[in-house]
Scaffold this motif. Structure first.
Motif, PDB file in Angstrom:
ATOM      1  N   LEU A 669       0.833  -1.198   0.000  1.00  5.71           N
ATOM      2  CA  LEU A 669       0.000   0.000   0.000  1.00  5.71           C
ATOM      3  C   LEU A 669       0.867   1.247   0.000  1.00  5.71           C
ATOM      4  O   LEU A 669       1.804   1.359   0.798  1.00  5.71           O
ATOM      5  N   ASP A 670       0.553   2.178  -0.909  1.00  3.43           N
ATOM      6  CA  ASP A 670       1.247   3.464  -0.904  1.00  3.43           C
ATOM      7  C   ASP A 670       0.846   4.273   0.316  1.00  3.43           C
ATOM      8  O   ASP A 670      -0.274   4.126   0.846  1.00  3.43           O
ATOM      9  N   SER A 671       1.731   5.166   0.750  1.00  6.56           N
ATOM     10  CA  SER A 671       1.467   5.935   1.972  1.00  6.56           C
ATOM     11  C   SER A 671       0.631   7.180   1.704  1.00  6.56           C
ATOM     12  O   SER A 671       0.616   8.101   2.518  1.00  6.56           O
ATOM     13  N   ASP A 672      -0.076   7.199   0.580  1.00  5.14           N
ATOM     14  CA  ASP A 672      -1.055   8.272   0.330  1.00  5.14           C
ATOM     15  C   ASP A 672      -2.400   7.693  -0.118  1.00  5.14           C
ATOM     16  O   ASP A 672      -3.230   8.395  -0.685  1.00  5.14           O
ATOM     17  N   ILE A 673      -2.633   6.397   0.165  1.00  5.71           N
ATOM     18  CA  ILE A 673      -3.858   5.710  -0.247  1.00  5.71           C
ATOM     19  C   ILE A 673      -4.685   5.366   0.988  1.00  5.71           C
ATOM     20  O   ILE A 673      -4.197   4.727   1.929  1.00  5.71           O
ATOM     21  N   LEU A 674      -5.958   5.768   0.970  1.00  2.94           N
ATOM     22  CA  LEU A 674      -6.880   5.499   2.064  1.00  2.94           C
ATOM     23  C   LEU A 674      -7.794   4.340   1.675  1.00  2.94           C
ATOM     24  O   LEU A 674      -8.426   4.364   0.612  1.00  2.94           O
ATOM     25  N   LEU A 675      -7.859   3.320   2.545  1.00  4.91           N
ATOM     26  CA  LEU A 675      -8.700   2.148   2.274  1.00  4.91           C
ATOM     27  C   LEU A 675     -10.098   2.340   2.842  1.00  4.91           C
ATOM     28  O   LEU A 675     -10.265   2.934   3.914  1.00  4.91           O
ATOM     29  N   GLY A 696     -10.195   0.854  -8.910  1.00  2.16           N
ATOM     30  CA  GLY A 696      -9.566   2.121  -9.273  1.00  2.16           C
ATOM     31  C   GLY A 696      -9.383   3.000  -8.044  1.00  2.16           C
ATOM     32  O   GLY A 696      -9.551   2.560  -6.893  1.00  2.16           O
ATOM     33  N   ARG A 697      -9.052   4.263  -8.275  1.00  2.00           N
ATOM     34  CA  ARG A 697      -8.830   5.208  -7.180  1.00  2.00           C
ATOM     35  C   ARG A 697      -9.409   6.563  -7.531  1.00  2.00           C
ATOM     36  O   ARG A 697      -9.394   6.997  -8.694  1.00  2.00           O
ATOM     37  N   HIS A 698      -9.917   7.218  -6.508  1.00  2.00           N
ATOM     38  CA  HIS A 698     -10.487   8.562  -6.637  1.00  2.00           C
ATOM     39  C   HIS A 698      -9.456   9.561  -6.117  1.00  2.00           C
ATOM     40  O   HIS A 698      -9.005   9.464  -4.963  1.00  2.00           O
ATOM     41  N   LEU A 699      -9.044  10.511  -6.959  1.00  2.00           N
ATOM     42  CA  LEU A 699      -8.026  11.490  -6.592  1.00  2.00           C
ATOM     43  C   LEU A 699      -8.681  12.648  -5.854  1.00  2.00           C
ATOM     44  O   LEU A 699      -9.480  13.403  -6.434  1.00  2.00           O
ATOM     45  N   LEU A 700      -8.346  12.780  -4.583  1.00  2.00           N
ATOM     46  CA  LEU A 700      -8.933  13.848  -3.771  1.00  2.00           C
ATOM     47  C   LEU A 700      -8.369  15.209  -4.158  1.00  2.00           C
ATOM     48  O   LEU A 700      -7.229  15.322  -4.615  1.00  2.00           O
ATOM     49  N   THR A 701      -9.159  16.243  -3.939  1.00  2.00           N
ATOM     50  CA  THR A 701      -8.715  17.602  -4.237  1.00  2.00           C
ATOM     51  C   THR A 701      -7.743  18.078  -3.154  1.00  2.00           C
ATOM     52  O   THR A 701      -7.710  17.535  -2.045  1.00  2.00           O
ATOM     53  N   LEU A 723     -15.749   9.802  -1.655  1.00  2.00           N
ATOM     54  CA  LEU A 723     -15.669   9.065  -2.913  1.00  2.00           C
ATOM     55  C   LEU A 723     -16.591   9.674  -3.971  1.00  2.00           C
ATOM     56  O   LEU A 723     -16.266   9.681  -5.170  1.00  2.00           O
ATOM     57  N   ASN A 724     -17.708  10.208  -3.532  1.00  2.00           N
ATOM     58  CA  ASN A 724     -18.686  10.792  -4.459  1.00  2.00           C
ATOM     59  C   ASN A 724     -18.483  12.292  -4.648  1.00  2.00           C
ATOM     60  O   ASN A 724     -19.270  12.930  -5.343  1.00  2.00           O
ATOM     61  N   GLY A 725     -17.447  12.850  -4.016  1.00  2.00           N
ATOM     62  CA  GLY A 725     -17.208  14.287  -4.103  1.00  2.00           C
ATOM     63  C   GLY A 725     -16.424  14.665  -5.349  1.00  2.00           C
ATOM     64  O   GLY A 725     -16.252  13.879  -6.294  1.00  2.00           O
ATOM     65  N   VAL A 726     -15.922  15.905  -5.326  1.00  2.00           N
ATOM     66  CA  VAL A 726     -15.167  16.432  -6.459  1.00  2.00           C
ATOM     67  C   VAL A 726     -13.821  15.726  -6.547  1.00  2.00           C
ATOM     68  O   VAL A 726     -13.180  15.418  -5.542  1.00  2.00           O
ATOM     69  N   GLY A 727     -13.380  15.482  -7.792  1.00  2.00           N
ATOM     70  CA  GLY A 727     -12.080  14.851  -7.991  1.00  2.00           C
ATOM     71  C   GLY A 727     -12.107  13.884  -9.154  1.00  2.00           C
ATOM     72  O   GLY A 727     -13.177  13.410  -9.564  1.00  2.00           O
ATOM     73  N   ASP A 728     -10.939  13.599  -9.706  1.00  2.00           N
ATOM     74  CA  ASP A 728     -10.835  12.685 -10.843  1.00  2.00           C
ATOM     75  C   ASP A 728     -10.881  11.230 -10.367  1.00  2.00           C
ATOM     76  O   ASP A 728     -10.454  10.906  -9.260  1.00  2.00           O
ATOM     77  N   PRO A 783     -14.913  -6.237  -6.889  1.00  2.00           N
ATOM     78  CA  PRO A 783     -15.997  -5.539  -7.587  1.00  2.00           C
ATOM     79  C   PRO A 783     -16.396  -4.251  -6.872  1.00  2.00           C
ATOM     80  O   PRO A 783     -16.684  -4.246  -5.669  1.00  2.00           O
ATOM     81  N   GLY A 784     -16.393  -3.151  -7.630  1.00  2.00           N
ATOM     82  CA  GLY A 784     -16.824  -1.863  -7.089  1.00  2.00           C
ATOM     83  C   GLY A 784     -15.873  -1.245  -6.076  1.00  2.00           C
ATOM     84  O   GLY A 784     -16.196  -0.193  -5.496  1.00  2.00           O
ATOM     85  N   MET A 785     -14.719  -1.842  -5.831  1.00  2.00           N
ATOM     86  CA  MET A 785     -13.803  -1.342  -4.801  1.00  2.00           C
ATOM     87  C   MET A 785     -13.001  -0.155  -5.347  1.00  2.00           C
ATOM     88  O   MET A 785     -12.191  -0.297  -6.255  1.00  2.00           O
ATOM     89  N   LYS A 786     -13.253   1.016  -4.739  1.00  2.00           N
ATOM     90  CA  LYS A 786     -12.538   2.233  -5.104  1.00  2.00           C
ATOM     91  C   LYS A 786     -11.830   2.782  -3.867  1.00  2.00           C
ATOM     92  O   LYS A 786     -12.393   2.807  -2.782  1.00  2.00           O
ATOM     93  N   LEU A 787     -10.614   3.229  -4.049  1.00  2.00           N
ATOM     94  CA  LEU A 787      -9.817   3.779  -2.969  1.00  2.00           C
ATOM     95  C   LEU A 787      -9.690   5.293  -3.112  1.00  2.00           C
ATOM     96  O   LEU A 787      -9.972   5.853  -4.178  1.00  2.00           O
ATOM     97  N   LEU A 788      -9.265   5.942  -2.043  1.00  2.00           N
ATOM     98  CA  LEU A 788      -9.045   7.388  -2.057  1.00  2.00           C
ATOM     99  C   LEU A 788      -7.548   7.676  -2.108  1.00  2.00           C
ATOM    100  O   LEU A 788      -6.762   7.070  -1.375  1.00  2.00           O
TER     101      LEU A 788
END
Length: 804
Positions: A669-675, A696-701, A723-728, A783-788
Motif C-alpha cells: 500500500l502506498d502511503s497516500d492511499i486510504l482504504l 480504481g482510485r479517486h483522486l482527492l482535491t 468518494l462521491n465528491g469532487v475529484g478525478d 468488484p466496485g472497490m474504489k480507494l481514495l
C-alpha cells in the motif's frame, strides 16, 4: 587440527557476558575515516568539467557515504571552489581544500572561506616560510589546517625551526609516496635507515607537544617502539580520521589518470549502475576505461561462454570439502602459503597481522629494505600503538560522537541485564549452521572455515522482538570482523583485535542498540559502498552471526539470549493479513493511512499486522508510530527502519519488509492511499486468488486532502461522501495492469517474485504485476472497490517535498 579443549574458546556464562576485559591505557572513541577525495585537475593538468565534479560529489554522498571530502586544487584555473562548496553542502558533505603544486596563499585568496571544514597543505618540497604563511592564513580564518610532507626530509633543515613550524599545524602526516602529488623521484635510494635519521627528533618533539602525527607505509620494525604510535598502515587507516576511506581512495587513484572525457563516462556508468535495470554495457565500459586494455571485453565475453568448463575455473575458489581432516590439511596449506608470502622474518613477527610489511611503492624506492621479526605474542589489534595518540577529530567527527549520546545508558543497561539476570534461553551451537557453506560441528561449538576475504553468515538464530540482549563467544582463530547481520541492509560488526572475544548486543524497545566487545562498548564498523550500520533495528529481528575475512578457521559457541519477561508458552497467532507501507517524506499522509487501517471493520485486530518501512530521522514517521502504539496497543505495528542510502529504493524497502511479514496475504500500500472501512472483509470474500487489486482510485482535491490532514474530516467515517465528491477517478489504469498503489498477493507470490530493486520506483510496480500475472495468472478485481488518493501536488516518485 584436533577438536581439543585448547581450540575451543572458554564457555560463556551470564556473569562473563557483562564482565570487563583487559583495557588499553588510552581507549578514546574511534571512528572510520569517512573522508573522500576529489580533484579539479587530472594527472595531466587538464581541468575536469564542473558538472562531472558535481556528479562526483553525488557519488561520494550516495554510494560511498562519506561525511567529508578533500578537494585537491593545483595550478591552473578554474577551481570552482564556491560552486562545489555549495553542492557539497546540499549533499551533506563537509568540504576541505587540499592545496597542491606549492600554490601560494595569494593565488587562492578568493577561494578561502570559513565555510570550509579545514585546509590540508601538500607541498612537494619543504619551505618553512611557505608553511608559516599558510598556517598564519588558516589561523586568521579560524580554520584547522593539516599538513602532509614528503619523505625523506631534505638535508640541511634546522630541526628546531622545522619542529616549531610544524607545531602550528593541527595534524602532520609524513609520506614516502603519494599518487596525487609531485614528490621527489621514486628512483631507488641509498638506505631507509639513513634517510629516516633526520625525522626521529622531529617526530619526538611533535609528540611531546601533543600534535597528532602519522607516518605512512613504514613497517613497524623500521622504527623504534616509541614511534610505533605514529605508524599508519592500511589496517590502521580503516579507523583513523586522518586517513581517506580506502575504497574511495583506490577509485580516485584509478580515475586520476583519465582524460576529462573518459572521466565523465566513468562517472555516468557508475551512477547508472543502481538506477537502471539495463546497465551491463555500462559495467563493461567501466572496466574497459579503468583498465585501458582493449582485450578485456573479448576476454570477459569468452569467460562468460566458457565458465562452466574446468579449464576456465582454475582461478576460482573451489567448494570446500565436508571432511574435517581434509579441511585441516587445507588450513595447514593456507597457513604455509601465507608464511611463504610474508617471508621468514615477517612470518615470525608478532606484528604480522597489523603491518603492511613495506608497501610496494616503498620497496621500489628501497629495494634493499631490511626487515626483522619483532619477538613476542602475536598482536591482533591494529590500533594497539595508535591508541596512545589522541584521535584527530573535526566538527563532523564530533557530530558523529554526539549522535551516540544515548550510548552510556545502553551500555549500563546491557551490563546490568547480563550480570544480574539469567538468560531466558540458550541457542546451542547445534541449533544453527553456516549459510551455504560447510559446517563442522564440535562438542558445544561450531567451526567456520574460509580461505578468502568473503563474508560468512549463520542461519537465522531466532525470531526476536526488541528489547533483547544476546551474547556469544568467538575464538579458536582470527577474522577481520565479527558480529551480527539483520537481513541484507544491516550489519553490526566490530574488528577482531584478539584471538578470543565475547560480543554482547543489547537492543532496547525502540530498536536502539549498543555492541560490547569483552564487556566494553565498541563503535560498529561503518561499511563503504553501503550504509549498513543501522540507526535502529526493526520491530521484528532475525539475527545471524556474521564473520568477515576468516584466517583459515574460527570457532563460535552457544548464544545466550535475554528477552523481556519469560518466554511465551505458545507462538503468537499468525495474522491473516499483512500491510506493507513504504513512507519516505510522507509522514502526514501516512498518519491518515494508518488511521484508516486501525478503523477497519469486519476483521479481528489480531488478524492484521502493519509494517512501515521508512528512514529514521527523515520525517516525523517515528513520532506517528509512537502515538499510534499508545492509542492502539492492540494492533501489531512493526517498524522496518532503513538506512538513508535506501530512501529512494522503494523496491528494496518493500522486499526487505516482505521478509518480515507473517500474513497469509500481503497488501502493498502506498502511503497516500486510504482504504475503505471494509477492505479486508472484501479480500476475505475472494479466498483463492493469488493477486487481487481494486477497481480504481479517486483522486482527492487539495482542499479535501488538507481537511483530512488537519483532522477536520475523518475519512473512515466519511469515505462514501469523499468518494462521491469532487475529484478525478481512474479506472483500471496503466493499461489494465494493476499499478503499485495497492496490490494484494498471497504468500506464495512473495516467495517466488520480488520487486525490481532500483534507486527509484518508476516502472517497478507494473513490472512486478506483469511477473505475477505470468506466473500465477490474471489478477482478481474487487468488484466496485474504489480507494481514495490523497493529493500531493503531482506525481513524485521519491516522496513529496512539502507537507500540507
Amino acid at each position: 587440527m584436533k577438536d581439543s579443549p585448547e581450540n575451543i574458546p572458554a564457555p560463556i556464562t551470564a556473569s562473563a557476558a557483562g564482565s570487563t576485559g583487559p583495557q588499553d591505557p588510552v581507549r578514546a572513541p574511534r571512528l572510520t575515516p569517512g573522508r573522500g577525495i576529489l580533484f579539479t585537475h587530472n594527472a595531466h593538468g587538464q581541468a575536469l568539467d564542473l558538472t562531472d565534479l558535481k556528479k562526483w560529489l553525488r557519488l561520494l554522498a550516495d554510494r560511498y557515504k562519506v561525511r567529508k571530502a578533500d578537494l585537491r586544487i593545483g595550478s591552473g584555473a578554474p577551481c570552482h571552489v564556491a560552486a562545489l562548496l555549495d553542492e557539497s553542502g546540499q549533499r551533506g558533505i563537509a568540504l576541505s581544500l587540499r592545496i597542491a603544486d606549492d600554490l601560494p596563499v595569494a593565488d587562492l585568496e578568493s577561494d578561502l572561506t570559513s565555510d570550509l571544514l579545514d585546509l590540508v597543505l601538500c607541498p612537494s618540497t619543504i619551505d618553512i616560510r611557505y608553511l608559516e604563511a599558510w598556517a598564519a592564513r588558516a589561523s586568521n580564518l579560524g580554520l584547522p589546517i593539516r599538513l602532509q610532507l614528503p619523505l625523506p626530509l631534505p638535508s640541511g633543515l634546522d630541526p628546531g625551526a622545522l619542529t616549531a613550524c610544524l607545531a602550528t599545524f593541527n595534524a602532520v602526516t609524513f609520506r614516502f609516496n603519494d599518487p596525487f602529488e609531485n614528490y621527489p623521484s621514486s628512483a631507488p635510494r641509498a638506505g631507509l635507515n639513513a634517510d629516516l635519521l633526520p625525522l626521529w627528533p622531529v617526530l619526538d618533539a611533535l609528540l611531546r607537544q601533543g600534535v597528532p602525527v602519522r607516518l605512512t607505509e613504514l613497517p613497524f620494525c623500521c622504527a623504534e617502539p616509541p614511534f610505533w604510535k605514529t605508524i599508519q598502515n592500511a589496517v590502521q587507516s580503516c579507523t583513523d580520521t586522518l586517513a581517506y576511506d580506502p575504497i574511495v581512495y583506490r577509485d580516485a587513484v584509478l580515475r586520476y589518470a583519465l582524460k576529462p572525457v573518459m572521466f565523465g563516462k566513468v562517472l555516468d556508468a557508475v551512477l547508472r549502475e543502481e538506477n537502471s535495470p539495463h546497465s551491463p554495457i555500462d559495467k563493461l565500459l567501466l572496466r574497459y576505461i579503468l583498465s585501458g586494455k582493449r582485450t578485456l571485453i573479448g576476454a570477459w565475453l569468452l569467460h562468460k561462454l566458457t565458465r562452466h568448463r574446468r579449464f576456465s575455473q582454475w582461478s576460482q575458489p573451489r567448494p570446500l570439502p565436508e571432511a574435517a581432516t581434509t579441511l585441516d590439511a587445507q588450513i595447514a596449506l593456507h597457513q604455509d602459503q601465507a608464511r611463504k608470502n610474508l617471508g621468514p622474518d615477517c612470518a615470525a613477527c608478532r606484528l604480522q597481522s597489523v603491518c603492511d610489511h613495506g608497501a610496494d611503492p616503498l620497496r621500489a624506492s628501497y629495494p634493499d629494505l631490511a626487515r626483522h621479526a619483532v619477538p613476542g605474542d602475536r598482536e591482533y589489534d591494529p590500533l594497539f600503538a595508535l591508541l596512545q595518540q589522541p584521535p584527530y577529530l573535526d566538527r563532523t567527527d564530533h557530530a558523529c560522537l554526539a549522535a551516540a549520546a544515548d550510548g552510556p545508558a545502553l551500555v549500563q543497561a546491557a551490563k546490568r541485564i547480563t550480570v544480574e539476570a539469567q538468560p531466558t534461553r540458550e541457542i546451542g551451537a547445534d541449533a544453527y549452521s553456516i549459510q551455504d557453506h560447510p559446517t563442522h560441528r564440535m562438542p558445544g561449538a561450531l567451526r567456520w572455515y574460509s580461505f578468502t576475504h568473503a563474508e560468512l553468515q549463520s542461519t537465522v538464530l531466532a525470531d526476536l522482538t526488541p528489547p533483547f540482549t544476546m551474547a556469544i563467544r568467538f575464538g579458536g582463530g582470527i577474522a577481520s570482523h565479527i558480529g551480527f547481520s539483520f537481513g541484507r541492509y544491516a550489519r553490526i560488526l566490530c574488528p577482531m583485535t584478539a584471538a578470543q572475544h565475547q560480543l554482547t548486543l543489547h537492543v532496547n524497545a525502540q530498536g536502539r542498540f549498543v555492541l560490547l566487545r569483552d564487556g566494553e562498548p565498541v563503535h560498529p564498523l561503518e561499511f563503504a559502498n553501503a550504509e549498513m550500520t543501522p540507526a535502529r533495528l526493526a520491530s521484528r529481528c532475525q539475527p545471524r552471526i556474521c564473520i568477515r575475512n576468516i584466517d583459515g578457521e574460527i570457532v563460535t559457541q552457544a548464544l545466550l539470549l535475554w528477552e523481556e519477561g519469560a518466554l511465551p508458552t505458545a507462538p503468537a497467532q499468525t495474522p491473516r493479513h499483512s500491510v506493507i507501507i513504504v513512507s519516505t517524506r510522507y509522514a502526514r499522509r501516512l498518519q491518515a493511512v494508518l488511521q484508516c487501517l486501525v478503523h477497519q471493520q469486519g476483521i479481528a485486530k489480531q488478524d492484521l499486522e502493519i509494517l512501515v518501512a521508512y528512514v529514521p530521522g527523515l520525517d516525523a514517521t517515528d513520532d506517528i508510530l509512537d502515538g499510534l502504539a499508545l492509542l492502539h496497543p492492540e494492533f501489531r505495528i512493526l517498524r522496518v527502519p532503513m538506512p538513508p542510502s535506501r530512501a529512494r529504493a522503494k523496491g528494496f524497502m518493500l522486499n526487505e519488509a516482505m521478509n518480515l511479514a507473517r500474513g497469509e496475504r500481503i497488501t502493498l500500500l502506498d502511503s497516500d492511499i486510504l482504504l475503505p472501512p471494509r477492505f479486508f472483509a472484501a479480500l476475505d470474500a475472494v479466498p483463492n486468488a493469488a493477486f487481487i487489486a481494486p477497481e480504481g482510485r479517486h483522486l482527492l482535491t487539495p482542499r479535501d486532502t488538507a481537511a483530512i490532514l488537519l483532522g477536520e474530516i475523518r475519512p473512515w467515517e466519511s469515505f462514501d461522501e469523499l468518494l462521491n465528491g469532487v475529484g478525478d477517478y481512474r479506472h483500471r489504469e496503466s493499461g489494465g495492469i494493476p499499478p503499485g498503489f495497492c496490490q494484494t498477493v498471497s504468500r506464495d507470490v512473495i516467495q517466488q517474485i520480488r520487486y525490481p530493486e532500483l534507486d527509484h520506483f518508476e516502472g517497478s510496480d507494473t513490472e512486478f504485476s506483469k511477473q505475477v500475472i505470468r506466473a500465477f495468472g490474471p489478477e482478481s478485481r474487487l468488484p466496485g472497490m474504489k480507494l481514495l488518493h490523497l493529493d500531493h501536488g503531482g506525481s513524485q516518485w521519491y516522496g513529496t517535498s512539502k507537507h500540507m
